[in-house]
Design a protein around this motif. Structure first.
Motif, PDB file in Angstrom:
ATOM      1  N   LEU A  12       5.230  -0.836   0.219  1.00 28.40           N
ATOM      2  CA  LEU A  12       5.732  -1.709   1.401  1.00 28.40           C
ATOM      3  C   LEU A  12       4.262  -1.432   2.391  1.00 28.40           C
ATOM      4  N   TRP A  13       3.830  -0.502   2.522  1.00 28.30           N
ATOM      5  CA  TRP A  13       2.897  -0.318   3.243  1.00 28.30           C
ATOM      6  C   TRP A  13       1.443  -1.382   3.283  1.00 28.30           C
ATOM      7  N   LEU A  14       1.004  -1.797   2.513  1.00 24.62           N
ATOM      8  CA  LEU A  14       0.248  -2.289   1.879  1.00 24.62           C
ATOM      9  C   LEU A  14       0.204  -3.873   1.808  1.00 24.62           C
ATOM     10  N   PHE A  15       1.387  -4.072   1.763  1.00 23.71           N
ATOM     11  CA  PHE A  15       2.261  -5.350   1.903  1.00 23.71           C
ATOM     12  C   PHE A  15       2.096  -5.794   3.474  1.00 23.71           C
ATOM     13  N   PHE A  16       2.504  -5.238   4.021  1.00 27.50           N
ATOM     14  CA  PHE A  16       2.773  -4.868   5.630  1.00 27.50           C
ATOM     15  C   PHE A  16       1.256  -5.675   6.362  1.00 27.50           C
ATOM     16  N   PHE A  17       0.065  -4.517   5.481  1.00 32.16           N
ATOM     17  CA  PHE A  17      -1.228  -5.133   5.850  1.00 32.16           C
ATOM     18  C   PHE A  17      -2.070  -5.518   5.267  1.00 32.16           C
ATOM     19  N   LEU A  18      -1.498  -5.697   4.083  1.00 32.75           N
ATOM     20  CA  LEU A  18      -2.881  -7.173   3.244  1.00 32.75           C
ATOM     21  C   LEU A  18      -1.453  -8.060   3.311  1.00 32.75           C
ATOM     22  N   LEU A  19      -0.718  -7.726   2.787  1.00 34.28           N
ATOM     23  CA  LEU A  19      -0.041  -9.904   2.749  1.00 34.28           C
ATOM     24  C   LEU A  19       0.119 -10.099   3.691  1.00 34.28           C
ATOM     25  N   TRP A  20       0.623  -9.542   4.722  1.00 31.08           N
ATOM     26  CA  TRP A  20       1.620 -10.506   5.344  1.00 31.08           C
ATOM     27  C   TRP A  20       1.176 -10.766   6.723  1.00 31.08           C
ATOM     28  N   PRO A  21       0.250 -10.854   6.957  1.00 26.96           N
ATOM     29  CA  PRO A  21      -0.848 -11.203   8.134  1.00 26.96           C
ATOM     30  C   PRO A  21      -1.608 -13.109   6.864  1.00 26.96           C
ATOM     31  N   GLN A  22      -1.183 -12.951   6.181  1.00 19.84           N
ATOM     32  CA  GLN A  22      -1.510 -13.966   5.241  1.00 19.84           C
ATOM     33  C   GLN A  22      -0.464 -15.173   5.099  1.00 19.84           C
ATOM     34  N   LEU A  23       0.135 -14.243   4.787  1.00 24.34           N
ATOM     35  CA  LEU A  23       1.996 -14.772   4.325  1.00 24.34           C
ATOM     36  C   LEU A  23       2.122 -15.415   5.570  1.00 24.34           C
ATOM     37  N   ALA A  24       2.340 -14.860   7.439  1.00 25.65           N
ATOM     38  CA  ALA A  24       2.478 -15.726   8.134  1.00 25.65           C
ATOM     39  C   ALA A  24       1.584 -16.821   8.276  1.00 25.65           C
ATOM     40  N   SER A  25       0.568 -16.456   7.761  1.00 24.73           N
ATOM     41  CA  SER A  25       0.122 -18.129   8.316  1.00 24.73           C
ATOM     42  C   SER A  25      -0.131 -18.979   7.471  1.00 24.73           C
TER      43      SER A  25
END
Lengths: 312, 326
Positions: free
Chosen positions: B207-220
């Motif tokens: 979850l930590w990695l998800f929020f750090f690496l994936l979430w910004p991409q996903l949000a944009s």
């Protein structure tokens, strides 16, 4: 001494559609050792957890020392000692530190806790390892430490779940001796087990569990009479006379079954040992063994479940 | 499930009976554990690097900023490429996860849970005691780190911090503890959900990695999907930005960095896009007073605390319903 400490009425636990415990009734008196017996998964541990308020009841009620474990679990747990199946302690702490933690949870004053811990460890013969880490303890020592916790707690009721499972014969013997010690101290002991011969030697009364119900309850002799039929079995070993013939003539004898060379198993409706001895000796025989065969719980258990299976 | 609620209402005795002993035991376990030492070393190493190079830069270059002391935290030294707070943003979750990922399931695995729960305490006290002990441990480590940084700043810069700088620095500490609390609650939630400590650690780290690496991409990606192909007005632009920020703020890390930005960079006037209307009368680069900065980041602080409470409550509810038999 006959006052009741635990009383269950129609106690039920349902998991989904599975009735793990199905409307059981029993009561346990002060100062007795009560055995819950039955195969694994028969509902013994669930019953125990309901008595401690650690799992909810689905129906019925249970009264422990006048408290309801559902509504007053703290009061119950303050007075009842529990030794779970394969009890665990904090390995990185010493035995003393483990018990100290329990004492704090029980709000025992610090100084009193120290003396109680020392006494309890003495009573289970672990005084010499008081300051050793629990990680170094054998299984038997852990179980004894669990008993020490109950002693330290000054519990009025001790609930032991499979206390002897996985122990070697010597440790089992020692542990059962400690359980008898609890009884001598006036503690009501409830223990669950599937190891029958061991239970038989300590229990005053037993309840036989089968599929969430109590199938049989009473003393071992009562259960034997119920399941195996009334009768006094004895074992006779003798030579030098027509032993079988003599045995059949003794008043009260119902059956005589040979059990190997020079040995017979006799079932009578009363204790006929004195008469048997007299007859054999006067007939010129040499009596080498005359033993009262206690009805074995194992036999009761096996027979009962055989019959239950046949009935099903 | 309904029974559970009615039972909670009827049961007698304080849910906090035994909270003190549980807290003290867990705290002493944490503080004496090897894991804690490893985590502390890890954090020190990660924090020391940016701070040392920041101090180096601040000593040689004349910084026009009047909040010189706070620059230790926020400066991005060229050699390292990461500021102290960015390093913390990354490291705090790891530390919190390390403290919480096995708090409940290890009791299951050691078979101590049923024994402890057969003492006169409720599960409430056990879970809350563990959480508070973890949070306290974390706060102790963080305060130590903070004092080291401030101490090094004093020695090497030779300029004492002003009162307002100390106040902002303390605010930063509080925000950091709340941020750690969110991740501690998440780690404990997984420790309640999974019996295996490895699974729970993996999930928390995932979850930590998800929020750090994936979430910004996903949000944009979501924003570019939702946004009109051609942005015609300022209002439209603002709306799109709003969605983007809103999505990003689901990540505790975003809330933390925004709150810290507001606290440690006093010239920050807004956390979103700045409309010309908002600029009227403003002096560029002039710092906001402390209370105004605090007001600006109040939603972020509330969000962090609320997140911590919500996740902890979820863990609590699940733990209450769990069977204690191993």
């Amino acid at each position: 001494m006959a006052d009741t400490v635990i009383e269950a009425r129609g106690l039920t636990k349902v998991y989904g559609s599975h009735r793990a415990v199905d409307a059981i009734d029993f009561s346990i008196r002060r100062g007795e050792i009560f055995g819950l017996l039955g195969p694994n998964g028969a509902g013994k541990t669930t019953t125990i957890l309901m008595m401690l308020g650690l799992t909810e009841t689905s129906g019925g009620s249970v009264d422990v020392l006048g408290f309801d474990p559902v509504r007053q679990p703290l009061e119950v747990k303050r007075r009842v000692g529990y030794l779970p199946d394969a009890v665990g302690f904090y390995d990185h702490l010493t035995a003393r530190e483990n018990l100290r933690y329990t004492a704090r949870l029980l709000a025992i004053p610090r100084r009193e806790a120290e003396t109680r811990i020392a006494e309890a460890m003495e009573s289970v013969k672990l005084a010499d390892v008081l300051d050793k880490r629990v990680a170094t303890f054998s299984r038997g020592m852990r179980q004894r430490l669990g008993i020490a916790e109950i002693v330290m707690k000054r519990a009025e009721v001790a609930i032991l779940d499979e206390p002897t499972s996985g122990l070697d014969p010597h440790s089992t013997f020692e542990l059962l001796e400690m359980i008898r010690g609890l009884k001598r101290a006036g503690v009501a002991v409830l223990l669950s087990s599937h190891l029958l011969d061991r239970v038989q030697s300590v229990c005053d009364r037993v309840a036989l569990f089968n599929k969430g119900r109590i199938a049989l309850m009473g003393t071992v002799v009562e259960l034997a009479n119920q399941v195996l039929g009334a009768g006094h079995p004895i074992l006779v070993e003798a030579t030098g006379a027509d032993v079988a013939g003599i045995l059949r003539e003794v008043e009260g004898v119902q059956t005589v079954v040979p059990e190997g060379e020079g040995a017979w198993r006799v079932v009578a409706d009363r204790d006929v040992r004195a008469a048997v001895a007299h007859r054999i000796v006067t007939a010129g025989g040499a009596l080498t063994r005359l033993a009262d065969l206690q009805p074995s719980l194992e036999e009761v258990y096996t027979r009962y479940f055989e019959e239950a299976r046949r009935a099903a | 499930m309904r029974r559970n609620d009615s039972r909670a209402a009827r049961r007698q005795g304080s849910p906090f009976t035994g909270l003190g002993p549980v807290f003290m035991k867990e705290l002493s376990d944490h503080l004496s554990s090897v894991r804690m030492m490893v985590l502390t070393l890890f954090v020190l190493a990660f924090g020391a690097f940016p701070v040392a190079s920041s101090l180096q830069t601040l000593r040689t270059v004349v910084d026009p900023n009047s909040f010189l002391f706070l620059r230790i935290f926020t400066l991005e030294p060229e050699q390292v490429g990461i500021s102290f707070i960015a390093a913390l943003n990354f490291i705090i979750p790891l530390m919190a996860i390390g403290l919480g990922f096995d708090s409940v399931n290890s009791e299951f695995n050691r078979r101590t849970l049923s024994r402890v729960l057969s003492q006169p305490i409720y599960r409430d006290a056990l879970l809350l005691g563990k959480f508070l002990a973890g949070l306290t441990t974390f706060a102790v480590a963080l305060v130590a780190l903070w004092l080291i940084v401030v101490g090094a700043g004093l020695l090497l810069l030779g300029v004492p911090p002003r009162g307002v700088e100390v106040a902002r620095g303390l605010g930063f500490l509080v925000v950091s503890v709340a941020y750690g609390g969110v991740w501690l609650a998440i780690a404990m939630l997984f420790s309640v959900l999974f019996r295996s400590t490895a699974t729970s650690a993996l999930c928390a780290l995932g979850l930590w990695l998800f929020f750090f690496l994936l979430w910004p991409q996903l949000a944009s990606a979501v924003v570019s999907g939702v946004a009109p192909s051609e942005i015609r007005s300022l209002e439209e632009y603002a709306a799109v930005q709003d969605i983007a920020m809103g999505l990003m703020r689901f990540s505790p890390g975003t809330l933390f960095s925004e709150a810290v930005l507001g606290l440690l960079s006093p010239e920050t006037r807004t956390l979103g896009p700045m409309l010309p209307a908002q600029m009227r009368g403003a002096i560029m680069g002039a710092p906001l007073p402390f209370d105004q900065s605090l007001l600006m980041i109040w939603p972020q602080i509330t969000g962090l605390v609320a997140g911590m409470v919500v996740v902890f409550a979820a863990a609590y509810v699940i733990f209450q319903r769990e069977e204690v038999r191993a």
